[in-house]
Design an enzyme around this catalytic site. Structure first.
Site: not given
Lengths: 214, 231, 214, 231
Positions: C56-57
């Site tokens: 998700e980064n």
């Protein structure tokens, strides 16, 4: 309402209006020039002023119109005219492009208009005539999106009716969004103090006030 | 998972009557003409088309309209100098039109792709296009509540895909492609070429393959020049 | 509630649970593996299954943990561990990454949990203990964002209390979002029909029902 | 217009007491350590920091916290193995904390940059982090109303800028940089190098220069490895 601080004896032509607008755009500004008459402004921006043009179909750093073998149908402006790119240009998708506008990041947007009201309402997308096919494009986003919205237009219709009006009768594009109006007969600043006549061209200020009912 | 298709017909297979089809392009730039032609052959009708414009000249989107396949069009700028096909259909009451400010169109498509239920939008406040819509004043500014536009299918055009469906675009032909790719249940991209995974720099991928269901290579797409101008 | 369709005599260890999860992920899926125990699943995905990992980064196509001179502190996973990239990877910014999750584009997300309720509520971000510093990260976005949310956990706390419960007592991460629960003693499908026991490991189904109050 | 600054101190000049400062980075990746160090020298205090984490180890953001300059922090994941500076301040009541789901943090920053007044968000419904917030059911799904996060200043780190402020990033260090750049009145970027206009391919620019007010080259930035793990 202060008096006009500049006047010329003759009414301005389109090029004359475009020159005034160009002169008022600060160096280094990010600017969107609307379809039609406002595109003329590009011709009068000093090359060393570093003004960067945005086109809402996804580009910053738009250059002049493409000529001959420069024409690339994947590189067009909002009016769908083939254009060129300048060094330092960038491309982005439509949601990013309109986020840029709607988020208030453009310094100046120059638009045409059917009518502008004394308090800055803009009508430039639809004549409201029965049978006319409505088409808004990016007009409403541009109207509310830039830090300054300049309008370029003739001050009167061909029938002689003022287009700077107490209240718009055409369908609105945006509310209280126009900060300056550049016309053949004068330049007007709109804002908290009502209509301020900044320049007159080919008309005396008292006559202009009379014509507009100011 | 992305499927690399052998033909445009295979790429649009399964589009059904009544579908909402998002069609990329700003005028002709980025318009996926080969996919639209395949959709015409596919035969699906009663379509809702979401696209910035309502077709140019007599090819591509205009041909789909001319064939009577489109019940309704959602767009920002239908009227152009060469939109005679749409103009005639509209004036004779044979097509429904929803005019949406261009930025709202883009943002509503993005909202659909991003899971946003609705958003308060600064564009259109006080205008006829906001009539009947909810408004709200937030920090002294007025906004209109706008809802997402979801597609059953998105037809888009990009420059290049890798075999995983990662896409890069070309200049201002990028326009609506990346947001439409996120907003449809089935996203179909036509590209000039399909290359190996790893052939695109991961830093420059614009549309990750997760958003792309089918890709077809159309190495020599039609170039439709505008016959006029508009927005 | 149908009966378990597979059972083994022994309770599963972490690797055993991870293998089961990996086997249930369809080839070609886009998958996010949460921090901690779920990262083990990557070790059991068949290399030719074409499963693409999301972090998700800001990355799709995440590879295995970086080793030795592969370590690059600009290339990390959500747990801030240096990782590698696979062919066909892509990078994007945080709003795009979470739009991808929240828009429902991931096929499967695998998370750890403190508790899961019979109807799929998830509690995995906060113990609710006084003095604990709250920290949610991407847990709530992952809980609601994937088409399928699988939970991996031990079925009981160290004190022997079930973690698959009629109603969560810990602060919630998301409502009715978990579709399957993989544990050391069994695999459970949650959904419209309540809790379905799919497999049992090291316990007979009637005893498992008793323990959980099913 | 973008100014190329000679030093990090010049780049953060004018940040005032009480400012809301958006600080890029996910853990240490993309954390603009040299700009934070300059902000520490600048002396501004009573700051609100918006950042994914609350500092790592004793350098960068953690040093700003340790110096007592931060009144309030808005982040998704303050607690990490090496967040001992924050932990101590929080436990002793010397810093305010607002925990925001990571996706809401990113989307609220984007909304600020995109002129969105508020949006209905699927994340957090029914959880303690949505308590007291407006909710709405749209097409059968529940959403929470979330508002934009505007910054006075954004401090971000990118790989390279051209002289017009166009930015490209490096791998997962991109993270919050592009959205924070759009959400602040003053955006300051530290980069490894500044090159001529035209040196970046216009197709690969991630943050157009319109969003970037000041750039400073920090060719050898500190590399802070994590001392532990978190999210």
């Amino acid at each position: 309402m202060s008096g006009a601080n500049r006047r010329t004896p003759g009414r301005l032509d389109r090029a004359g209006i475009a020159k005034l607008v160009a002169a008022d755009i600060p160096p280094g500004s990010y600017v969107n020039l609307g379809i039609g008459q406002p595109t003329l402004v590009a011709d009068y921006l000093a090359p060393d002023a570093g003004v960067i043009l945005h086109t809402e179909n996804g580009m910053l750093g738009m250059g002049r119109a493409a000529q001959d073998d420069e024409v690339d149908h994947d590189l067009i402006n909002a009016g769908k005219v083939p254009v060129t790119e300048t060094p330092g240009a960038s491309y982005f998708h439509h949601a990013d492009s309109f986020a840029m506008m709607r988020g208030g990041h453009l310094d100046v947007c120059v638009l045409g208009a059917f009518q502008v009201s004394f308090d800055g309402d803009l009508a430039n997308w639809h004549t409201g005539k029965p049978g006319a096919i409505p088409a808004v494009g990016g007009a409403m986003d541009l109207a509310i999106g830039a830090k300054q919205v300049y309008v370029m237009m003739t001050l009167f219709t061909e029938a002689g009716v003022p287009k700077l009006v107490p209240s718009c009768t055409y369908p609105l594009t945006g509310l209280r969004c126009v900060s300056r109006v550049y016309t053949d007969y004068g330049v007007f600043a709109l804002g908290g103090n009502g209509v301020e006549i900044r320049e007159t061209h080919g008309i005396e200020e008292p006559d202009l006030r009379d014509e507009l009912g100011l | 998972m992305t499927t690399i298709c052998e033909s445009a017909d295979e790429a649009v297979a399964g589009v059904t009557d009544g579908a909402t089809v998002l069609v990329g392009g700003f005028g002709t730039a980025g318009q996926p003409v080969e996919l639209i032609d395949a959709l015409l052959r596919n035969g699906a009708t009663d379509l809702t088309i979401v696209s910035n414009n309502a077709g140019n000249g007599s090819h591509g989107l205009a041909a789909l309209l001319a064939a009577g396949r489109v019940r309704r069009i959602v767009c920002s700028f239908p009227r152009q100098k060469d939109s005679y096909v749409f103009d005639e259909l509209y004036r004779s009451g044979r097509i429904e039109l929803e005019v949406v400010p261009q930025g709202n169109l883009a943002e509503r498509l993005r909202a659909a792709g991003a899971g946003i239920g609705a958003f308060y939008c600064p564009t259109g406040v006080g205008t006829p296009l906001a009539e009947g819509k909810e408004t709200r004043t937030i920090d002294g500014r007025d906004y209109v509540l706008e809802f997402p536009i979801h597609g059953d299918v998105a037809l888009i055009k990009a420059r290049q895909a890798d075999a995983l469906g990662n896409l890069v675009y070309r200049k201002t032909a990028r326009n609506f492609g990346p947001v439409m790719a996120t907003a449809a249940k089935l996203t179909v991209a036509q590209v000039l070429s399909v290359t190996e995974p790893g052939s695109l720099d991961p830093e420059v991928v614009v549309t990750p393959g997760i958003f792309v269901d089918r890709v077809v290579a159309c190495p020599s797409p039609a170039v439709l020049a505008e016959e006029g101008a508009g927005a």
